[in-house]
Design a protein around this motif. Structure first.
Motif, short mmCIF file in Angstrom:
data_model
loop_
_atom_site.label_atom_id
_atom_site.label_comp_id
_atom_site.label_asym_id
_atom_site.label_seq_id
_atom_site.Cartn_x
_atom_site.Cartn_y
_atom_site.Cartn_z
N PRO A 1 0.84 -1.21 0.00
CA PRO A 1 0.00 0.00 0.00
C PRO A 1 0.88 1.26 0.00
CG PRO A 1 -0.76 -1.59 1.63
CD PRO A 1 0.56 -2.09 1.14
N VAL A 2 0.50 2.22 -0.79
CA VAL A 2 1.26 3.46 -0.89
C VAL A 2 0.68 4.47 0.09
CG1 VAL A 2 1.96 5.35 -2.40
CG2 VAL A 2 1.82 3.03 -3.30
N SER A 3 1.51 4.94 0.99
CA SER A 3 1.05 5.84 2.04
C SER A 3 1.16 7.30 1.61
CB SER A 3 1.88 5.63 3.31
OG SER A 3 3.22 6.05 3.08
N THR A 4 0.61 8.16 2.46
CA THR A 4 0.73 9.61 2.24
C THR A 4 2.20 10.01 2.21
OG1 THR A 4 -1.35 9.96 3.42
CG2 THR A 4 0.07 11.88 3.13
N GLY A 5 3.01 9.28 2.98
CA GLY A 5 4.44 9.57 3.02
C GLY A 5 5.09 9.48 1.65
N THR A 6 4.68 8.51 0.86
CA THR A 6 5.24 8.35 -0.48
C THR A 6 4.93 9.57 -1.35
OG1 THR A 6 5.02 5.95 -0.36
CG2 THR A 6 5.30 6.91 -2.54
N TYR A 7 3.69 10.05 -1.27
CA TYR A 7 3.30 11.21 -2.07
C TYR A 7 4.02 12.47 -1.58
CZ TYR A 7 -0.21 8.12 -3.99
OH TYR A 7 -0.83 7.06 -4.61
N LEU A 8 4.27 12.54 -0.27
CA LEU A 8 5.05 13.66 0.26
C LEU A 8 6.48 13.62 -0.29
CD1 LEU A 8 3.97 13.93 4.01
CD2 LEU A 8 3.80 15.72 2.26
N LEU A 9 7.05 12.42 -0.39
CA LEU A 9 8.39 12.28 -0.93
C LEU A 9 8.44 12.73 -2.39
CD1 LEU A 9 9.50 8.83 0.57
CD2 LEU A 9 10.36 11.09 1.17
N LEU A 10 7.43 12.31 -3.16
CA LEU A 10 7.38 12.72 -4.56
C LEU A 10 7.19 14.23 -4.68
CD1 LEU A 10 5.22 9.86 -6.11
CD2 LEU A 10 7.65 10.29 -6.50
N PHE A 11 6.37 14.80 -3.80
CA PHE A 11 6.16 16.26 -3.83
C PHE A 11 7.47 17.01 -3.60
CE2 PHE A 11 5.68 20.04 -1.12
CZ PHE A 11 5.11 20.90 -2.04
N VAL A 12 8.20 16.61 -2.56
CA VAL A 12 9.46 17.29 -2.26
C VAL A 12 10.47 17.09 -3.38
CG1 VAL A 12 11.48 17.25 -0.73
CG2 VAL A 12 9.19 17.23 0.24
N THR A 13 10.58 15.86 -3.87
CA THR A 13 11.55 15.56 -4.92
C THR A 13 11.27 16.36 -6.19
OG1 THR A 13 11.75 13.29 -4.05
CG2 THR A 13 12.62 13.71 -6.26
N ILE A 14 10.03 16.33 -6.63
CA ILE A 14 9.67 17.05 -7.86
C ILE A 14 9.68 18.56 -7.63
CG2 ILE A 14 7.82 17.43 -9.54
CD1 ILE A 14 7.05 14.47 -9.11
N GLY A 15 9.26 18.99 -6.43
CA GLY A 15 9.27 20.42 -6.12
C GLY A 15 10.67 21.01 -6.14
N TYR A 16 11.58 20.36 -5.46
CA TYR A 16 12.97 20.84 -5.45
C TYR A 16 13.61 20.65 -6.82
CZ TYR A 16 13.35 21.99 -0.52
OH TYR A 16 13.20 22.60 0.70
N GLY A 17 13.21 19.59 -7.52
CA GLY A 17 13.71 19.38 -8.87
C GLY A 17 13.26 20.50 -9.80
N ALA A 18 12.00 20.92 -9.68
CA ALA A 18 11.48 22.01 -10.52
C ALA A 18 12.21 23.32 -10.21
CB ALA A 18 9.98 22.18 -10.28
#
Length: 324
Positions: free
Chosen positions: A76-93
């Motif tokens: 199961p994919v938790s909220t934590g995973t989406y938070l990780l993707l948000f930070v990664t893509i946000g800082y990447g952008a």
């Protein structure tokens, strides 16, 4: 059995990067998205001028595809995973914007320090807001023990410091061919082990997705590099590892597992402080990897040495948390 998902996640991420690179690198070259080398840097780096940069977009793509596609098939994919993707893509952008300004302006300066800091701060603040609203713990775990210290709102300050500080520290480490890709693979590998040990399998998948992505990138970034990740990759990786440390409640271990990043940052702080106070430099040049270049070490020797030090720090971090 969940073990196969780790191997699959790493393999998928690795091959996505390897497949994308021969397509993206010529595209970046045609757009003349080449790296500008600062004049005050080591003279040997001038020959790297024009090497395609912004290769971090391949790393980001591999991480996102692997995490979103592979993880749900096994855990199961938790909220934590989406938070990780948000930070990664946000800082990447944010890093991508910085890189675009550099290549368009044909200079080594992109966003101003103030602009970059505000961007980092905003992304970190959103992360903390969602983090707290989602019910994640605001206690600070003491590594190697069962003790925690509740920080409450003060945990937000710690998170802001971690995300901004880590993204800048990792960015400073990206100065030699393959240096950051290798040290990042080791650090995220350590956190993958620790997340797995905690039963946070989706976070472990994210971490190995990063490992696979940067190892795939290393195929083209090893000396002599055919592409650089740029701030697109380095800021994303720095923010991501700080977010992983928070979600695994291993915040303090980030200083150990990310020991190479800490040392690189300290070398810059020491250099600046020494020059301002005494007018003298402690190192021939900072960050530290440039010092060893000017001492006469080959680029490959420096990179392998730093990888080895990073591996020792990672093993120490795992030992502290798992076996102490």
């Amino acid at each position: 059995m969940r073990e196969p998902m780790i191997i699959m996640a790493m393999a998928v991420s690795f091959f996505v990067t390897v497949i994308l690179s021969p397509l993206v690198i010529p595209f970046l070259r045609r757009l003349k998205f080449g790296q500008s080398i600062r004049e005050e840097g080591p003279k040997s780096h001038q020959k790297k001028s024009g090497t395609p940069t912004m290769g971090g977009i391949m790393i980001l793509a591999a991480i996102a595809v692997t995490t979103v596609w592979v993880a749900p098939h096994f855990t199961p994919v938790s909220t934590g995973t989406y938070l990780l993707l948000f930070v990664t893509i946000g800082y990447g952008a944010l890093g991508l914007l910085d890189d675009l300004i550099k290549v368009v302006m044909k200079r080594n300066l992109g966003l101003t320090s103030r602009q970059k800091f505000i961007g980092q701060l905003v992304i970190a603040a959103v992360f903390f807001a969602v983090y707290r609203q989602s019910g994640f713990s605001t206690a600070l775990h003491i590594p190697g023990t069962d003790r925690s210290v509740e920080l409450g709102v003060a945990y937000g300050v710690l998170l802001l410091f971690m995300l901004v500080g880590s993204s800048n520290a990792v960015n400073l480490t990206d100065g030699l061919d393959g240096l950051l890709a290798g040290t990042a693979a080791i650090a995220f590998g350590a956190y993958a082990v620790l997340a797995w040990n905690q039963g946070q399998y989706d976070i472990a998948v994210f971490c190995v997705a990063v490992v696979g992505a940067v190892l795939g990138f290393l195929v083209f970034n090893a000396h002599p590099a055919k592409v650089f990740m740029g701030d697109t990759g380095s800021l994303a990786l720095g923010g991501a590892i700080a977010a992983v440390a928070a979600l695994t409640k291993l915040e303090l271990l980030l200083v150990v597992i990310g020991g190479v990043f800490v040392i690189e940052t300290l070398s810059v702080i020491i250099q600046v402080a020494s020059f301002k106070m005494t007018g003298k430099r402690v190192f021939r040049m900072s960050p530290l990897h440039h010092h060893y270049e000017l001492v006469g070490w080959s680029e490959w020797r420096i990179v392998v040495t730093f990888w080895t030090v990073g591996l020792l720090f990672a093993m120490l971090g795992i030992y502290i948390e798992v076996w102490m």
